[in-house]
Design a protein around this motif. Structure first.
Motif, PDB file in Angstrom:
ATOM      1  N   HIS A  48       0.813  -1.219   0.000  1.00 31.69           N
ATOM      2  CA  HIS A  48       0.000   0.000   0.000  1.00 31.69           C
ATOM      3  C   HIS A  48       0.847   1.270   0.000  1.00 31.69           C
ATOM      4  CE1 HIS A  48      -3.882  -1.810  -0.043  1.00 31.69           C
ATOM      5  NE2 HIS A  48      -3.637  -2.536   1.036  1.00 31.69           N
ATOM      6  N   ASN A  52      -0.755   2.770  -3.176  1.00 32.44           N
ATOM      7  CA  ASN A  52      -1.929   3.537  -2.769  1.00 32.44           C
ATOM      8  C   ASN A  52      -1.511   4.950  -2.363  1.00 32.44           C
ATOM      9  OD1 ASN A  52      -4.195   4.497  -0.911  1.00 32.44           O
ATOM     10  ND2 ASN A  52      -5.059   2.601  -1.726  1.00 32.44           N
ATOM     11  N   TYR A  55      -3.085   6.354   0.872  1.00 30.95           N
ATOM     12  CA  TYR A  55      -2.501   5.835   2.108  1.00 30.95           C
ATOM     13  C   TYR A  55      -1.115   6.433   2.343  1.00 30.95           C
ATOM     14  CZ  TYR A  55      -0.957   2.780   5.823  1.00 30.95           C
ATOM     15  OH  TYR A  55      -0.488   2.311   7.026  1.00 30.95           O
ATOM     16  N   MET A  73      -5.475   4.277  11.811  1.00 31.75           N
ATOM     17  CA  MET A  73      -6.516   4.835  10.944  1.00 31.75           C
ATOM     18  C   MET A  73      -7.859   4.772  11.667  1.00 31.75           C
ATOM     19  SD  MET A  73      -5.692   2.693   7.459  1.00 31.75           S
ATOM     20  CE  MET A  73      -6.517   3.832   6.355  1.00 31.75           C
ATOM     21  N   ARG A  85      -9.487   6.275  -2.818  1.00 30.80           N
ATOM     22  CA  ARG A  85      -8.907   5.370  -1.818  1.00 30.80           C
ATOM     23  C   ARG A  85      -8.422   4.049  -2.397  1.00 30.80           C
ATOM     24  NH1 ARG A  85     -13.310   4.023   1.437  1.00 30.80           N
ATOM     25  NH2 ARG A  85     -14.807   5.480   0.575  1.00 30.80           N
ATOM     26  N   SER A  87      -6.333   1.283  -4.500  1.00 29.04           N
ATOM     27  CA  SER A  87      -4.929   1.116  -4.882  1.00 29.04           C
ATOM     28  C   SER A  87      -4.785   1.109  -6.400  1.00 29.04           C
ATOM     29  CB  SER A  87      -4.386  -0.194  -4.311  1.00 29.04           C
ATOM     30  OG  SER A  87      -4.442  -0.185  -2.907  1.00 29.04           O
ATOM     31  N   PRO A 306      -6.615  -0.141   1.656  1.00 30.97           N
ATOM     32  CA  PRO A 306      -5.854  -0.377   2.892  1.00 30.97           C
ATOM     33  C   PRO A 306      -6.689  -0.258   4.157  1.00 30.97           C
ATOM     34  CG  PRO A 306      -5.413   1.833   2.070  1.00 30.97           C
ATOM     35  CD  PRO A 306      -6.300   1.167   1.047  1.00 30.97           C
ATOM     36  N   TYR A 310      -6.295  -0.196  11.714  1.00 33.62           N
ATOM     37  CA  TYR A 310      -7.594   0.450  11.557  1.00 33.62           C
ATOM     38  C   TYR A 310      -8.399   0.316  12.846  1.00 33.62           C
ATOM     39  CZ  TYR A 310     -12.473   0.516   9.766  1.00 33.62           C
ATOM     40  OH  TYR A 310     -13.806   0.734   9.556  1.00 33.62           O
TER      41      TYR A 310
END
Length: 437
Positions: A48, A52, A55, A73, A85, A87, A306, A310
């Motif tokens: 990521h 990404n 991210y 997150m 958001r 990737s 990602p 979290y």
């Protein structure tokens, strides 16, 4: 390949490949697991960081001395258009896209790549097998909500048919409807019950009033799986007594996977197969087993979107006897079971507001948080935090949804706020009833 797996394959989910990898995960020894798990975390983080851009902007740095230093997150960090958001190499049309229930007050749209979603199903199939349930052939009594728009309703009913399950209408838990529930159990050979804790508990209270044990009228029943809300000890005893079958408690998140699931020994076993679960302090540092903190989760296989460290919004404790491969969730704080009481006397689960708020959860990410307060039998205040005022058309859409899922004649007031009130623990409760006070 059985029917259920065939349906997954036809929809583009490589279940055969996923099950093969899942079986290889099960074979990792206790001694090798810590090193194996660390490599999986490093691999998904590295992916990521490189693939990404959203991210990369969030995390800011490309190197950290320890996993604890990686920023946590929250759902608020993800409330922006899904396209921003995803990737590199993933498109919305080529991934699994869904909405969270918003039960925590933080609704948003998420994505999983199809292989990661297939792994989730491989995990669920395995979990259910531990309790004698075959997702392909076992007949499910499903206590879940259902969309009431024509297209959404028909789509869910078709999915129910293909998945060999009957969905009970939890939007009407009146005594008359509960009698209909009981009649269905007398007529159909259900293998297991699965659904929202509060709805099943209310049905069990009805059974107690009827002096009926459900397994006596439906002897094919094997187990009851409760999910989405807290299962308290008193309610568990009620369910076991009135259903006459074992109760298995599930803790999960639609954007991730099953997080913890009761094993046959009655332990709430944490999923270490497809996710990495941490209990952290206020600064994001992992706490030792036995200490309470915020539940933080990393999705180890989702490359499309990602979910790294979290924060899911709950607090919990991992049991001291846990090992890296076999972790036991000792306690969990969050997700209470409540009902909306309406002037007609009808009761509906507070989770019904998922289907109401869904009507204004747009990919724009405009609405950040929603909280519904029932001031009295007829008045509901919808408090929301958003980048701008809701348009009149959006308010009308939500009001219409409330009339559809609850009933007509209610007073709906909209209040935009800079911040929504939280509990002492810091958790935002999506529904609050002030009827008792």
């Amino acid at each position: 390949m059985n029917r259920f797996k065939k349906i997954l394959s036809l929809k583009g989910f490589p279940i055969k490949k996923a099950q093969k990898e899942f079986e290889s995960i099960l074979e990792i020894s206790d001694a090798d697991f810590p090193n194996y798990d660390e490599k999986r975390r490093e691999r998904i983080l590295d992916f990521h960081l490189k693939s990404n851009s959203n991210y990369s902007k969030f995390i800011q740095q490309t190197h950290y001395n320890s996993w604890d230093e990686i920023p946590v997150m929250t759902k608020a960090d993800l409330q922006k258009p899904l396209g921003e958001r995803l990737s590199k190499g993933f498109k919305k049309s080529k991934v699994f896209v869904n909405k969270t229930s918003g039960s925590s007050g933080h609704p948003f749209i998420f994505a999983k790549d199809k292989y990661a979603h297939a792994l989730t199903w491989a995990h669920i199939i395995w979990l259910y097998q531990q309790h004698g349930i075959d997702v392909n052939s076992s007949f499910e009594a499903r206590f879940y909500g259902i969309p009431k728009d024509v297209v959404g309703y028909k789509k869910e009913r078709l999915k129910d048919l293909l998945a060999n399950r009957h969905r009970f209408d939890i939007f009407d838990l009146s005594e008359n409807n509960l009698h209909k529930f009981l009649k269905l159990f007398q007529e159909k050979p259900f293998d297991y019950i699965n659904g929202y804790t509060s709805s099943i508990v209310l049905f069990a209270k009805f059974l107690r009033e009827q002096q009926t044990v459900l397994s006596s009228v439906c002897p094919s029943l094997k187990v009851c799986i409760t999910t989405s809300e807290m299962l308290f000890d008193e309610d568990r005893k009620l369910l076991e007594n009135q259903l006459g079958i074992p109760v298995v408690n599930e803790y999960g998140a639609s954007e991730l996977d099953v997080i913890a699931f009761e094993n046959p020994r009655g332990e709430w076993q944490i999923n270490t197969k497809t996710i990495y679960v941490e209990i952290v302090d206020a600064d994001g540092y992992a706490l030792p087993y036995g200490e309470e903190g915020d539940v933080v989760i990393t999705s180890l296989y989702n490359k499309a979107h990602p979910f790294i460290r979290y924060q899911i919004g709950d607090r919990g404790v991992i049991d001291e006897k846990s090992t890296p491969k076999t972790q036991i969730l000792k306690s969990l704080t969050g997700r209470t079971n409540e009902f909306v009481i309406l002037p007609s006397g009808k009761k509906v689960p507070a989770l019904s507001f998922y289907y109401v708020t869904k009507s204004v959860i747009e990919d724009s990410g405009q609405v950040k948080e929603i909280k519904i307060v029932q001031e009295d039998l007829t008045k509901f205040v919808i408090q929301y935090k958003a980048t701008g005022e809701l348009e009149e058309s959006q308010k009308q859409k939500m009001t219409k949804a409330i009339e559809t899922y609850l009933e007509k004649g209610l007073t709906i007031v909209f209040e935009r706020k800079d911040e929504l009130e939280r509990s002492e623990s810091g958790k935002l409760k999506q529904f609050t009833s002030r009827l008792d006070s």
